[in-house]
Design an enzyme around this catalytic site. Structure first.
Site, PDB file in Angstrom:
ATOM      1  N   CYS A 137       6.889  68.709  80.311  1.00 45.11           N
ATOM      2  CA  CYS A 137       8.322  68.406  80.384  1.00 45.11           C
ATOM      3  C   CYS A 137       8.700  67.363  79.332  1.00 45.11           C
ATOM      4  CB  CYS A 137       8.686  67.887  81.771  1.00 45.11           C
ATOM      5  SG  CYS A 137      10.457  67.527  81.948  1.00 45.11           S
ATOM      6  N   HIS A 206       3.085  76.580  77.376  1.00 45.66           N
ATOM      7  CA  HIS A 206       4.470  76.826  76.989  1.00 45.66           C
ATOM      8  C   HIS A 206       4.495  76.823  75.462  1.00 45.66           C
ATOM      9  CE1 HIS A 206       9.019  75.697  77.511  1.00 45.66           C
ATOM     10  NE2 HIS A 206       8.811  76.579  76.556  1.00 45.66           N
ATOM     11  N   ASN A 242       3.688  81.256  78.407  1.00 43.79           N
ATOM     12  CA  ASN A 242       5.020  80.898  78.890  1.00 43.79           C
ATOM     13  C   ASN A 242       5.955  80.730  77.692  1.00 43.79           C
ATOM     14  OD1 ASN A 242       6.598  77.934  80.181  1.00 43.79           O
ATOM     15  ND2 ASN A 242       7.161  80.016  80.614  1.00 43.79           N
ATOM     16  N   ASP A 244      10.020  82.706  76.724  1.00 41.08           N
ATOM     17  CA  ASP A 244      10.880  83.816  76.279  1.00 41.08           C
ATOM     18  C   ASP A 244      10.552  85.180  76.870  1.00 41.08           C
ATOM     19  OD1 ASP A 244      12.221  81.964  74.777  1.00 41.08           O
ATOM     20  OD2 ASP A 244      11.463  82.631  72.841  1.00 41.08           O
ATOM     21  N   ALA A 266      10.343  81.887  83.256  1.00 41.71           N
ATOM     22  CA  ALA A 266      11.194  80.781  83.694  1.00 41.71           C
ATOM     23  C   ALA A 266      12.667  81.172  83.639  1.00 41.71           C
ATOM     24  CB  ALA A 266      10.935  79.547  82.834  1.00 41.71           C
TER      25      ALA A 266
END
Length: 441
Positions: A137, A206, A242, A244, A266
């Site tokens: 994050c 990600h 992770n 798109d 997501a």
């Protein structure tokens, strides 16, 4: 009132709380492979969303990131009618779950302290199957305390937290991590090697760097080398892509490029939690949103949570119109409680919605694989794509703040384009960018 001050009488639903639970074996690396996963999402990863994701084909679901200190000051409460387990804070639940999702549930911890991470894990370990450390994050609320993406530049601390969790948790509890790419591929591989050696079961990557924004295309091309690197380490660790992915059909593209063992979704899942299915629902204002609100009320999901999630939903239209969605969304935005939506979602058949979800999950018969599992990655033909050079926005250049007007223009003009196949995935427009939070952490 949108919340029940006292548990409802058992007569209203005597069978739900007593429903027998199927026994599932502990999570293994194989359980993290050949599946679509629901990403940890701030606010959007609520219990009803996770349950619908499982109903429509998600193999595992991640709960939203919960900061270690936040869960330590909660009280565990079980609803005697529905069986919902809530960890109550001062004003509302900090985390909510249900035993039906436990075999599939990964609890994501936000932490920068090994001891606090272990304490937090021990608080909820009876209700989850695994723990995931948030190392991706990029938002200040996480990084200012050394959590999230800040751990990427402090690998000693990152690995010490994972090691502490692995040593403190019983072997049947899986430990995993979710990271972002570093600007340098070499540095990324060095970090991955250290993380894998902590004893984790799975690693989610990600495919954006810390400085990249959600509107920028994920660099999935870089993941293939990481997957091959992890496989050469010989520990059997699952690597999850992770970034798109639009849904079941689009996951084939992602896996063909990356060779990732699984794919995590997501933003597309925030817009349509049925995107895990080969045939995601369309006309969500008729086929999904009313039922979602009914389920939320039945499970006593806090109205503010249900309201936020419901306003994010959008999908392809086949019979309904965009005006229908607009009318329902406006009504949801005006509503101050579930009761204010009586005219749109009545009758309140939340128990029926719940029964259908339970039936779909129990149909897996003790197996975590959904009815339509993904094909084994070894059988998928690799489709190479040109590798883009890392630019300043993706590298270690500092991100400059944009003016308010400039930011609004960017969010509209630079959203990822939805490919033609999106109609099969239940999307006829790019998932709405909130501009407020990075939902996938």
């Amino acid at each position: 009132m949108s919340r029940r001050s006292q548990p409802p009488s058992p007569e209203s639903s005597p069978r739900i709380a007593k429903r027998p639970r199927l026994e599932y074996p502990p999570l293994t690396p194989d359980d993290y492979k050949n599946g679509l996963m629901l990403a940890p999402m701030v606010r959007s990863g609520a219990l009803p969303t996770r349950l619908y994701a499982l109903k429509h084909g998600a193999k595992l679901v991640w709960g939203p990131e919960t900061v270690d200190k936040a869960i330590l000051h909660t009280t565990r409460v079980v609803d005697s009618v529905t069986g919902v387990v809530s960890y109550h804070g001062k004003s509302k639940p900090i985390f909510t779950t249900h035993p039906i999702e436990k075999p599939f549930l990964i609890y994501q911890i936000g932490s920068a302290d090994p001891d606090l991470a272990v304490q937090a894990a021990k608080m909820v370990m009876q209700d989850v199957s695994g723990f995931d450390l948030n190392c991706g994050c990029p938002k200040p609320f996480s990084t200012h305390a050394g959590m999230g993406a800040a751990l990427l530049t402090n690998p000693d601390l990152l690995c010490s937290i994972l090691t502490a969790l692995r040593e403190a948790m019983p072997p049947e509890i899986a430990i995993s991590a979710k990271i972002r790419l570093l600007p340098s591929q070499e540095d990324t591989l060095k970090l991955v090697e250290r993380i894998v050696n902590t004893g984790i079961t799975a690693l989610t990557v990600h495919c954006r760097t810390r400085n990249m924004r959600m509107r920028e295309k994920a660099i999935i091309e870089r993941l293939r080398e990481i997957v091959e690197f992890v496989e050469r380490m010989g520990k059997g660790i699952a690597v999850i892509a992770n970034g798109d992915c639009l849904g079941y059909e689009d996951s084939k593209r992602v896996r063909a490029v990356t060779r990732a063992h699984s794919v995590m979704i997501a933003t597309a899942a925030e817009a349509n939690p049925t995107c895990f299915s080969p045939k995601p629902l369309k006309d969500l204002e008729q086929t999904f949103i009313p039922g979602y609100i009914r389920l939320g009320k039945y499970l006593n999901n806090h109205w503010s949570s249900t309201k936020f999630c419901a306003t994010q939903f959008q999908g392809a239209h086949e019979h309904a119109s965009r005006n229908d969605l607009k009318m329902l969304r406006e009504a949801i935005m005006r509503a101050k409680s579930y009761d204010d939506l009586e005219g749109f979602v009545a009758p309140w058949t939340g128990e029926q919605e719940w029964a259908e979800i339970v039936q779909a999950i129990e149909a897996r018969a003790g197996q975590r694989a959904p009815p339509c599992p993904l094909e084994d990655i070894s059988k998928i033909e690799y489709v190479p794509l040109p590798v883009r050079e890392t630019n300043a926005a993706e590298g270690d250049a500092e991100e400059k703040p944009l003016g308010e007007d400039q930011e609004k223009v960017s969010l509209v003009s630079e959203q990822p384009q939805i490919p033609q196949a999106a109609c099969l995935l239940g999307l006829d427009a790019p998932p709405r960018m909130t501009g407020a939070v990075d939902v996938a952490v």
